[in-house]
Design a protein around this motif. Structure first.
Motif, PDB file in Angstrom:
ATOM      1  N   PRO A 531       3.967 -44.485  13.917  1.00 13.62           N
ATOM      2  CA  PRO A 531       4.766 -44.861  12.730  1.00 13.62           C
ATOM      3  C   PRO A 531       6.248 -45.010  13.076  1.00 13.62           C
ATOM      4  O   PRO A 531       6.742 -44.373  13.996  1.00 13.62           O
ATOM      5  CB  PRO A 531       4.555 -43.681  11.779  1.00 13.62           C
ATOM      6  CG  PRO A 531       3.342 -42.975  12.259  1.00 13.62           C
ATOM      7  CD  PRO A 531       3.292 -43.186  13.732  1.00 13.62           C
ATOM      8  N   ASP A 532       6.932 -45.862  12.322  1.00 13.28           N
ATOM      9  CA  ASP A 532       8.391 -45.966  12.525  1.00 13.28           C
ATOM     10  C   ASP A 532       9.150 -45.555  11.268  1.00 13.28           C
ATOM     11  O   ASP A 532      10.363 -45.674  11.204  1.00 13.28           O
ATOM     12  CB  ASP A 532       8.777 -47.373  12.981  1.00 13.28           C
ATOM     13  CG  ASP A 532       8.521 -48.424  11.908  1.00 13.28           C
ATOM     14  OD1 ASP A 532       8.084 -48.038  10.790  1.00 13.28           O
ATOM     15  OD2 ASP A 532       8.755 -49.607  12.161  1.00 13.28           O
ATOM     16  N   MET A 670      -1.590 -37.009  15.715  1.00 17.69           N
ATOM     17  CA  MET A 670      -0.455 -37.659  16.387  1.00 17.69           C
ATOM     18  C   MET A 670       0.328 -38.519  15.398  1.00 17.69           C
ATOM     19  O   MET A 670       1.560 -38.491  15.356  1.00 17.69           O
ATOM     20  CB  MET A 670      -0.957 -38.523  17.541  1.00 17.69           C
ATOM     21  CG  MET A 670       0.149 -39.272  18.266  1.00 17.69           C
ATOM     22  SD  MET A 670      -0.498 -40.419  19.500  1.00 17.69           S
ATOM     23  CE  MET A 670      -0.987 -41.793  18.459  1.00 17.69           C
ATOM     24  N   MET A 671      -0.378 -39.262  14.574  1.00 12.74           N
ATOM     25  CA  MET A 671       0.285 -40.169  13.634  1.00 12.74           C
ATOM     26  C   MET A 671       1.056 -39.392  12.569  1.00 12.74           C
ATOM     27  O   MET A 671       2.165 -39.778  12.195  1.00 12.74           O
ATOM     28  CB  MET A 671      -0.760 -41.073  12.959  1.00 12.74           C
ATOM     29  CG  MET A 671      -1.473 -42.004  13.900  1.00 12.74           C
ATOM     30  SD  MET A 671      -0.384 -43.201  14.687  1.00 12.74           S
ATOM     31  CE  MET A 671      -0.357 -44.485  13.424  1.00 12.74           C
ATOM     32  N   ALA A 672       0.455 -38.313  12.091  1.00 13.32           N
ATOM     33  CA  ALA A 672       1.120 -37.529  11.050  1.00 13.32           C
ATOM     34  C   ALA A 672       2.440 -36.971  11.573  1.00 13.32           C
ATOM     35  O   ALA A 672       3.463 -37.007  10.894  1.00 13.32           O
ATOM     36  CB  ALA A 672       0.210 -36.406  10.578  1.00 13.32           C
ATOM     37  N   ASP A 677       8.596 -37.608  13.763  1.00 13.84           N
ATOM     38  CA  ASP A 677       9.233 -37.570  15.079  1.00 13.84           C
ATOM     39  C   ASP A 677       8.721 -38.747  15.914  1.00 13.84           C
ATOM     40  O   ASP A 677       7.581 -38.732  16.371  1.00 13.84           O
ATOM     41  CB  ASP A 677       8.893 -36.240  15.765  1.00 13.84           C
ATOM     42  CG  ASP A 677       9.483 -36.139  17.164  1.00 13.84           C
ATOM     43  OD1 ASP A 677      10.062 -37.152  17.649  1.00 13.84           O
ATOM     44  OD2 ASP A 677       9.359 -35.066  17.776  1.00 13.84           O
ATOM     45  N   PRO A 678       9.572 -39.763  16.110  1.00 16.34           N
ATOM     46  CA  PRO A 678       9.115 -40.956  16.831  1.00 16.34           C
ATOM     47  C   PRO A 678       8.698 -40.644  18.279  1.00 16.34           C
ATOM     48  O   PRO A 678       7.989 -41.435  18.899  1.00 16.34           O
ATOM     49  CB  PRO A 678      10.327 -41.891  16.811  1.00 16.34           C
ATOM     50  CG  PRO A 678      11.456 -41.125  16.234  1.00 16.34           C
ATOM     51  CD  PRO A 678      10.962 -39.846  15.659  1.00 16.34           C
ATOM     52  N   LYS A 679       9.110 -39.513  18.801  1.00 18.06           N
ATOM     53  CA  LYS A 679       8.725 -39.175  20.178  1.00 18.06           C
ATOM     54  C   LYS A 679       7.299 -38.642  20.270  1.00 18.06           C
ATOM     55  O   LYS A 679       6.792 -38.352  21.350  1.00 18.06           O
ATOM     56  CB  LYS A 679       9.668 -38.091  20.717  1.00 18.06           C
ATOM     57  CG  LYS A 679      10.991 -38.635  21.230  1.00 18.06           C
ATOM     58  CD  LYS A 679      11.372 -37.839  22.473  1.00 18.06           C
ATOM     59  CE  LYS A 679      12.849 -37.827  22.754  1.00 18.06           C
ATOM     60  NZ  LYS A 679      13.580 -36.730  22.151  1.00 18.06           N
ATOM     61  N   CYS A 680       6.664 -38.457  19.125  1.00 24.14           N
ATOM     62  CA  CYS A 680       5.321 -37.882  19.150  1.00 24.14           C
ATOM     63  C   CYS A 680       4.309 -38.931  19.568  1.00 24.14           C
ATOM     64  O   CYS A 680       3.955 -39.824  18.805  1.00 24.14           O
ATOM     65  CB  CYS A 680       4.953 -37.299  17.790  1.00 24.14           C
ATOM     66  SG  CYS A 680       3.324 -36.536  17.846  1.00 24.14           S
ATOM     67  N   GLU A 681       3.853 -38.816  20.807  1.00 26.45           N
ATOM     68  CA  GLU A 681       2.913 -39.798  21.326  1.00 26.45           C
ATOM     69  C   GLU A 681       1.683 -39.129  21.928  1.00 26.45           C
ATOM     70  O   GLU A 681       0.971 -39.710  22.724  1.00 26.45           O
ATOM     71  CB  GLU A 681       3.608 -40.691  22.360  1.00 26.45           C
ATOM     72  CG  GLU A 681       4.739 -41.512  21.744  1.00 26.45           C
ATOM     73  CD  GLU A 681       5.342 -42.491  22.732  1.00 26.45           C
ATOM     74  OE1 GLU A 681       4.905 -43.643  22.759  1.00 26.45           O
ATOM     75  OE2 GLU A 681       6.236 -42.064  23.488  1.00 26.45           O
ATOM     76  N   GLY A 918      -3.060 -33.500   9.324  1.00 24.77           N
ATOM     77  CA  GLY A 918      -3.105 -34.712  10.134  1.00 24.77           C
ATOM     78  C   GLY A 918      -4.239 -35.628   9.745  1.00 24.77           C
ATOM     79  O   GLY A 918      -4.074 -36.857   9.734  1.00 24.77           O
ATOM     80  N   SER A 919      -5.372 -35.024   9.382  1.00 26.14           N
ATOM     81  CA  SER A 919      -6.534 -35.861   9.112  1.00 26.14           C
ATOM     82  C   SER A 919      -6.305 -36.756   7.897  1.00 26.14           C
ATOM     83  O   SER A 919      -6.671 -37.923   7.893  1.00 26.14           O
ATOM     84  CB  SER A 919      -7.767 -35.008   8.862  1.00 26.14           C
ATOM     85  OG  SER A 919      -7.854 -34.009   9.821  1.00 26.14           O
ATOM     86  N   GLY A 920      -5.687 -36.207   6.865  1.00 21.71           N
ATOM     87  CA  GLY A 920      -5.462 -36.997   5.662  1.00 21.71           C
ATOM     88  C   GLY A 920      -4.289 -37.943   5.817  1.00 21.71           C
ATOM     89  O   GLY A 920      -4.419 -39.167   5.741  1.00 21.71           O
ATOM     90  N   LYS A 921      -3.166 -37.341   6.117  1.00 24.02           N
ATOM     91  CA  LYS A 921      -1.921 -38.080   6.250  1.00 24.02           C
ATOM     92  C   LYS A 921      -2.043 -39.095   7.391  1.00 24.02           C
ATOM     93  O   LYS A 921      -1.642 -40.260   7.265  1.00 24.02           O
ATOM     94  CB  LYS A 921      -0.832 -37.064   6.586  1.00 24.02           C
ATOM     95  CG  LYS A 921       0.568 -37.457   6.291  1.00 24.02           C
ATOM     96  CD  LYS A 921       1.394 -36.159   6.262  1.00 24.02           C
ATOM     97  CE  LYS A 921       2.711 -36.287   6.966  1.00 24.02           C
ATOM     98  NZ  LYS A 921       3.447 -35.011   7.001  1.00 24.02           N
TER      99      LYS A 921
END
Ligand code: ADP
Ligand code: MG
Length: 935
Positions: A531-532, A670-672, A677-681, A918-921
């Motif tokens: 996400p951005d 990861m997406m949530a 935090d854009p660094k979350c990869e 994380g699963s929902g969001k």
């Protein structure tokens, strides 16, 4: 005048409270690393960390150095509860002058006593054992650094041998014993002192054929505690009320800052005789105490002892009589000059008077025998004085005891403490009211504590044998425990190797040709962007494959994300029925949810978190590879899960949703986190199972067409090792746990790490340790045989104190608290665990959870290092989004994971971010990002 004198000896309760407070303060001072050196109450560590449990067995030798004797004792324990050990003893008088001579002569003499004793009591033919452990009771102040290492700080009690102060007395005794045992030096050794006739041939002295080893050194107080611990109940405090006075107790080991021991308990020798040497007792000091002190060999020292020790009580009475005679309050008109003579009024006299309360004639007889001419009134006063002096001594002992009890209660974080107190000594044995005063006064001063007094029957010798026996039991036990746990302890090299293996498997999983044979499947997810922050809209999300099945609505706006959700039950009959039934049920739940949320009128994009391994061929096309986690609905494996859901919607004529993405829970995590935090990869799950995903370069993904940009790869790393590459790490316990799962041989990495298995691994270890009699005294624990009875959340509870308690000042609470919770667990499991069992159980849990965290770190190290290489940077900064109850709730897992990762991947700066839902969001965000990318 007489009333004034008596009043000075009777201490108000408030003052005793103050005295108790001072004692506790001084105890803390003695234990603290910073203040220990100046402390008057020295709180010497004894390195005795355990009390007898009745399983000790074998022959044990004790040698005790006393005032004018050497006592030797041979104890045979049968390991049957040790209620009636066999004992043989002999006493040798110390030769004239030896206490003032050379140290070497003293130790040679003690060694000769041992040799002589063994020659007389044992025969080399019947006693097959060649090794004989010895406990050394040495009643002088020593700085002990191990159970068998103690440097003499100073002589006392009339001893003053040269060349011993500052030396290790265990070493001196061992050397003297070894000298005795060498036949060639025999003449020299036994001839040197000349106290025993030297024996001609080596065969006549059995000790020469066996090895006597000094295993433990201890103070007489400690010996008493151990002696009292033998009747089947643990004794954790001991008091010697004799010529001198001293007390020892089992303290929480981490509080004994002068040692490195942090777990369990250690016996501390308080050396409380010096209490008050800094002035805290000055106002309690009467002129009579002052006079006694001035006449002693060490004025100003051992102030407490001089008010309570039987060496001094007669003297206190004598000085009171001198003063009262001078004031003409007693012995008026008679010659009382005999009172000037030091020691004329003995403890024996004193006890005879107080123990014959009704008999004036007895008092008269004693005083007349001393050469006094007492009147009737003098005799009555004499009784009052004697009673006051012994009464005060008993009261002070009680105050000291109250301090220790309160301190123990506090530091164990208990609301109330029940404890056995071993007592011995002339004052205790000779004055029947002593025990009564001890109990009633300590109860007033420490009402939260309940002491039971145990009289020590035969002094410290038997206890010393027990210490020696316990020491040997613990050494053997430690060796056995280490043997059991060694395979679970991983070296840095082991972890580096795991990291390298993971890296190999990742590469193989990514390669088109090698993928089928890789144990890490490296599944493409078709998620190409994180996400951005510009994502917007309303989305539906489904979460299937976690602990609960849920339907959610997620609203993403410029101001953030809001969600509503509902949990639905999937009955086991449906989980294990047909695929059609399962997906129909899911659609029913969605319809119910949309109705309740007033969302039926719209057509919402839906992200489907589906936490099962899938071969994804598009963002909304995923073939189920296998079911896991108890699901087995028929007709699904090999099918496109998205299509199955769409088919069900069609069957139910539900038009309110459109499935746009299928998302693994790691990706959702990861997406949530990526939204914040854009660094979350990277996404990581450590819950029921474990898995990870990360952003890989498309050019490295051989299983998907195209070389541009990145794609998130669902590693399915739980299966790492299924091809045998981790076989060298699996222990017996891991094998057993694996064999009893529904998928033996599968998910081998996961079975070392995740919540579904850690409790089981611990249980298997506990079972083996019980069989080996290392736990619960080998008593069978039927409940422990039940699969899954030891929950992974128990590890969290049991490990709660550990580091946090030891490393910071507020540890006091958490230490005791955790122990209380451990007790609750033990009750649930119907385990009869001693404190030491608890400590060992904690070590087992720590070993298992540490290994899990380290292995997880090794896997993650491979991931971050690969990402760093991919991007060609020296230093990579990256964030890992994490979910899973084990990671979130275990007290050490995350720390251990992060520390190990830093060590294994020093060029990566990795931040961990906890994911919330994380699963929902995450599913909604995947849908939204796909939407954004498409537009
Ligand atoms: P899932 O992975 O199925 O989504 P969770 O992340 O909630 O579910 O993890 C559940 C697992 O966490 C259970 O297997 C359980 O063993 C473990 N667990 C539950 N409570 C604790 C706890 N307090 N400490 C450590 N592990 C726990
Ligand atoms: Mg989960």
């Amino acid at each position: 005048q007489i009333q004034r004198a008596l009043r000075a000896l009777s201490i108000p309760l408030e003052r005793l409270h103050v005295m108790k407070g001072h004692m506790i303060e001084d105890m803390c001072k003695g234990l603290s690393r910073q203040t220990h050196a100046q402390a008057k109450v020295r709180m010497l560590p004894t390195y005795i960390c355990s009390t007898p449990n009745g399983t000790e067995k074998g022959n044990f030798l004790v040698v005790e150095l006393c005032q004018s004797q050497v006592r030797t004792l041979l104890v045979t324990l049968y390991g049957d509860g040790n209620l009636s050990p066999q004992m043989m003893y002999k006493i040798y008088d110390l030769p004239e002058g030896i206490t003032q001579g050379e140290g070497e002569a003293l130790f040679d003499f003690i060694a000769q006593c041992v040799t002589q004793f063994l020659a007389e009591t044992t025969s080399p033919d019947t006693d097959s054992e060649q090794y004989l452990p010895l406990g050394f009771v040495f009643p002088f102040t020593c700085r002990q650094t191990q159970l068998n290492k103690a440097e003499l700080l100073s002589w006392s009690k009339g001893f003053n041998c040269s060349g011993v102060v500052g030396k290790d007395v265990v070493e001196l005794l061992q050397a003297a014993i070894d000298k005795q045992a060498r036949p060639d030096k025999e003449g020299e050794a036994s001839g040197g002192g000349g106290w025993f006739k030297s024996r001609k041939s080596s065969q006549s002295a059995p000790s020469q054929s066996r090895h006597v080893e000094v295993v433990a050194l201890m103070n007489d107080t400690v010996g008493t505690m151990m002696t009292c611990s033998m009747e089947g109940r643990a004794c954790e405090v001991a008091m010697v009320a004799d010529k001198g006075s001293n007390c020892c107790f089992m303290a929480e080991a981490y509080l004994v800052e002068t040692t490195d021991e942090t777990s369990g308990r250690m016996c501390v020798n308080t050396e409380w005789g010096c209490f008050g040497d800094d002035g805290t007792l000055n106002d309690l000091f009467t002129p009579y105490d002052q006079a006694v002190d001035e006449e002693s060999s060490n004025p100003g020292e051992k102030r407490f002892e001089k008010m309570v020790g039987t060496l001094y009580l007669g003297e206190i009475v004598r000085h009171m009589l001198i003063a009262l005679t001078a004031e003409k309050a007693m012995f008026t008109g008679t010659d009382a000059a005999v009172l000037k003579e030091k020691g004329v009024f003995t403890m024996q006299h004193l006890l005879e008077i107080v123990n014959n309360e009704d008999s004036i004639t007895e008092v008269k007889r004693i005083l007349e025998a001393l050469g006094l001419q007492p009147s009737e009134r003098d005799c009555g006063r004499m009784q009052q004085i004697c009673r006051a002096v012994v009464g005060r001594a008993a009261t002070f002992h009680a105050t000291g005891l109250a301090a220790i009890l309160s301190y123990m209660c506090q530091t164990r974080d208990l609301e109330s403490l029940m404890v056995n107190v071993g007592v011995e000594g002339e004052l205790f044995a000779g004055y029947p009211r002593f025990e009564e005063i001890l109990l009633s006064v300590s109860r007033l001063l420490a009402p939260e504590c309940m002491a039971t007094i145990l009289a020590s029957r035969d002094g410290s010798g038997r206890g010393a044998a027990m210490v020696t026996a316990v020491a040997l039991r613990l050494t053997a036990q430690r060796r056995a425990v280490d043997e059991v746990l060694a395979p679970l302890r991983l070296s840095r090299d082991d972890l580096v190797k795991v990291q390298a293996l993971m890296r190999d498997e990742m590469d193989r999983g990514l390669g088109k040709e090698t993928n089928p044979s890789a144990s890490v499947r490296m599944l493409p997810t078709y998620v190409t962007h994180t996400p951005d922050g510009t994502e917007k809209g309303d989305f539906l999300a489904l979460d299937l494959g976690g602990t609960n099945f849920r339907v959610l609505v997620v609203r993403i706006t410029e101001d953030g994300i809001t969600m509503a959700s509902e949990i639905y039950v999937i009955p086991v009959s449906i989980m294990q029925g047909s695929g059609e039934e399962l997906f129909d049920h899911i659609i029913d739940c969605i319809i119910d949810f949309q109705t309740k949320q007033n969302l039926v009128a719209q057509m919402l994009p839906l992200g489907f978190t589906f936490s099962f391994p899938c071969q994804q061929v598009g963002l909304d096309k995923a073939l189920l590879l296998t079911w896991t986690k108890g699901f087995s609905a028929s007709g699904c494996v090999g099918q496109d899960v998205v299509q199955l859901l769409r088919d069900a919607a069609k069957r139910k004529r539900h038009l309110g949703m459109q499935v746009v993405a299928l998302v693994n829970d790691t990706v959702g995590t990861m997406m949530a986190c990526g939204y914040d935090d854009p660094k979350c990869e990277i996404g990581l799950i450590v819950g029921t199972g474990t898995n990870a995903c990360y952003m890989e370069e498309m050019k490295n993904v051989g299983t998907v067409e195209g070389d541009q940009g990145r794609m998130c790869i669902n590693m399915e790393w739980g299966a790492f090792g299924d091809n045998g590459c981790l076989d060298h790490l699996f222990t017996h316990f891991d094998q057993v746990v694996d064999e009893t799962t529904i998928n033996p041989g599968k998910q081998r990495f996961e079975k070392l790490i995740s919540g579904m298995y850690l409790g089981e691994i611990v249980r298997q270890i506990l079972v083996v340790m019980t069989e080996k009699e290392l736990l619960f005294q080998g008593k069978p624990c039927p409940k422990l045989q039940t699969k899954d009875i030891f929950k992974t959340k128990f590890l969290s509870t049991i490990e709660l104190d550990g580091d946090s308690a030891a490393n910071n000042g507020i540890g006091v609470d958490s230490n005791g608290l955790a122990l209380r919770q451990i007790r609750a667990i033990l009750n649930e499991l119907e385990l009869d665990a001693s404190f030491e069992d608890c400590v060992l159980m904690r070590e087992v849990c720590q070993t298992v959870s540490l290994r899990a965290a380290q292995l997880c770190a090794a896997g993650l190290a491979a991931v971050v290092e690969k990402m760093r290489e991919n991007r060609g940077v020296d230093q990579l900064s990256v964030t890992v989004g994490v979910d899973g109850t084990l990671y979130k709730l275990h007290p050490c897992f995350s720390n251990n994971l992060q520390t190990t990762l830093k060590d294994l991947a020093p060029n990566c700066n990795v931040t961990f971010m906890l994911s919330e839902d994380g699963s929902g969001k995450g599913a909604a965000l995947v849908a939204a990002v796909a939407d954004r990318a498409a537009n």
